[in-house]
Design an enzyme around this catalytic site. Structure first.
Site, mmCIF file in Angstrom:
data_model
loop_
_atom_site.group_PDB
_atom_site.id
_atom_site.type_symbol
_atom_site.label_atom_id
_atom_site.label_comp_id
_atom_site.label_asym_id
_atom_site.label_seq_id
_atom_site.Cartn_x
_atom_site.Cartn_y
_atom_site.Cartn_z
ATOM 1 N N GLY A 16 15.209 5.586 -32.302
ATOM 2 C CA GLY A 16 15.687 6.565 -33.275
ATOM 3 C C GLY A 16 17.081 6.281 -33.750
ATOM 4 O O GLY A 16 17.771 5.405 -33.237
ATOM 5 N N ASP B 133 16.231 -3.885 -21.361
ATOM 6 C CA ASP B 133 16.585 -4.339 -22.711
ATOM 7 C C ASP B 133 18.096 -4.484 -22.868
ATOM 8 O O ASP B 133 18.671 -4.031 -23.844
ATOM 9 C CB ASP B 133 16.005 -3.361 -23.743
ATOM 10 C CG ASP B 133 16.001 -3.947 -25.155
ATOM 11 O OD1 ASP B 133 16.012 -5.193 -25.292
ATOM 12 O OD2 ASP B 133 15.997 -3.165 -26.124
#
Ligand code: INR
Length: 321
Positions: free
Chosen positions: A22, A137
């Site tokens: 987002g 990540d």
């Protein structure tokens, strides 16, 4: 608590960045005057299946977990607000990420700054792993820096409740440059070593001022690694040939000496990086073990050179005069 009203406590100041799930806004808490990062996550119908009140239980469980995470090198999750189709996460705010900082600096980062950042990052990773949380990540875009010399991890943990995506919500390709070889070879039982590999790639990039393995597809990513580290063999990585995506037909490259690729400032730095980029995940040292290395013993808070980053003027508590 009415979450729509809770959102009114913040004044959006502009878009800061785009995470995997987002958009992130820089916002100000009207009451305290403090800046925050407001991350808006649009929930897809899929996530709402079988969940009451439209809140996906896996996401909520993960967020509960994140709220319990407290470390000086991890961006603090301050609050969570949710409506039927959106999640808002309120985080502490930092003005700059490591990618932008490296892009704007003329030279590779100073040896002392690299050491300072590695100490903080390994400390944060040791903390996360001790709480059985994988980041999965780590990359310069997810590492936020401030003018005092702190570095903080962002965009972590959530990756677990939503499956590993290949594109962001705006269809941007997710980089594989920091992805561990066991993940690229299809290992399902991966562990904490994936974060150590990523951090090794980040360290190399700070020293080189360019990415060590800038692959543009899964196979290119693997081959970029193989060309430098050598094609992995059974003797240095037992069981590698049994991984789902290992091919006997992979070209057989010989390992290069990392010293010929990365310009090291000293031997201790070289030793740490080589440990982090060990092929066999079982032999790769843990963050806790790496924190004992001599290299990090002399780490101290070192300030980055931010002369190229004039502090942007934002509307303060008093408003424009
Ligand atoms: C900045 C971002 C400054 N600060 C981009 C950014 C450019 C310049 O994403 C950011 C964040 C921040 C951020 O200050 N706090 C957080 C991002 C994220 C969480 S996340 C918290 O999870 O990566 O989207």
């Amino acid at each position: 608590m009415d979450n729509d009203n809770k959102l009114d406590r913040f004044l959006k100041l502009g878009k800061a960045g785009e995470g995997t799930y987002g958009v992130v806004y820089k916002a100000k808490n009207k009451l305290t005057g403090k800046n925050v990062a407001l991350k808006k996550i649009k929930l897809q119908k899929f996530y709402n299946k079988g969940c009451s009140e439209g809140v996906p239980s896996t996401a909520m469980r993960e967020i509960t977990l994140l709220k319990g995470v407290r470390h000086s090198s991890i961006v603090e999750l301050l609050d969570v607000m949710y409506t039927t189709d959106k999640l808002y996460l309120v985080f502490e705010y930092l003005d700059l990420d490591l990618k932008r900082y490296m892009d704007h600096s003329k030279q590779p980062l100073e040896a002392e700054l690299v050491k300072n950042y590695m100490k903080q990052l390994l400390d944060a990773i040791a903390y996360l792993h001790s709480h059985r949380i994988l980041h999965r990540d780590l990359k310069p875009q997810n590492l936020l820096v401030d003018k005092e010399g702190h570095i903080k991890m962002a965009d972590f943990g959530l990756a677990r409740s939503f499956s590993l995506p290949t594109r962001t919500y705006t269809h941007e390709v997710i980089t594989m440059w920091y992805r561990a070889p066991e993940l690229l070879l299809g290992e399902k039982m991966y562990c904490t070593g994936v974060d150590i590999w990523s951090l090794g790639c980040v360290m190399a990039e700070m020293l080189m001022k360019r990415a060590l393995f800038p692959g543009d597809s899964e196979i290119d990513q693997l081959y970029k690694i193989f060309r430098i580290m050598g094609t992995p063999q059974e003797d240095d990585w037992p069981g590698v040939q049994l991984l789902p995506d290992f091919k006997a037909a992979f070209p057989k490259w010989l390992p290069k000496n990392l010293r010929d690729i990365v310009k090291f400032n000293n031997t201790e730095e070289e030793i740490l990086l080589k440990e982090m980029l060990t092929y066999d995940p079982a032999k790769r040292k843990t963050a806790k073990e790496l924190l004992k290395y001599n290299y990090l013993k002399t780490a101290k808070l070192t300030t980055p050179d931010l002369t190229a980053f004039p502090v942007e003027e934002t509307i303060d508590e008093a408003g424009p005069s």
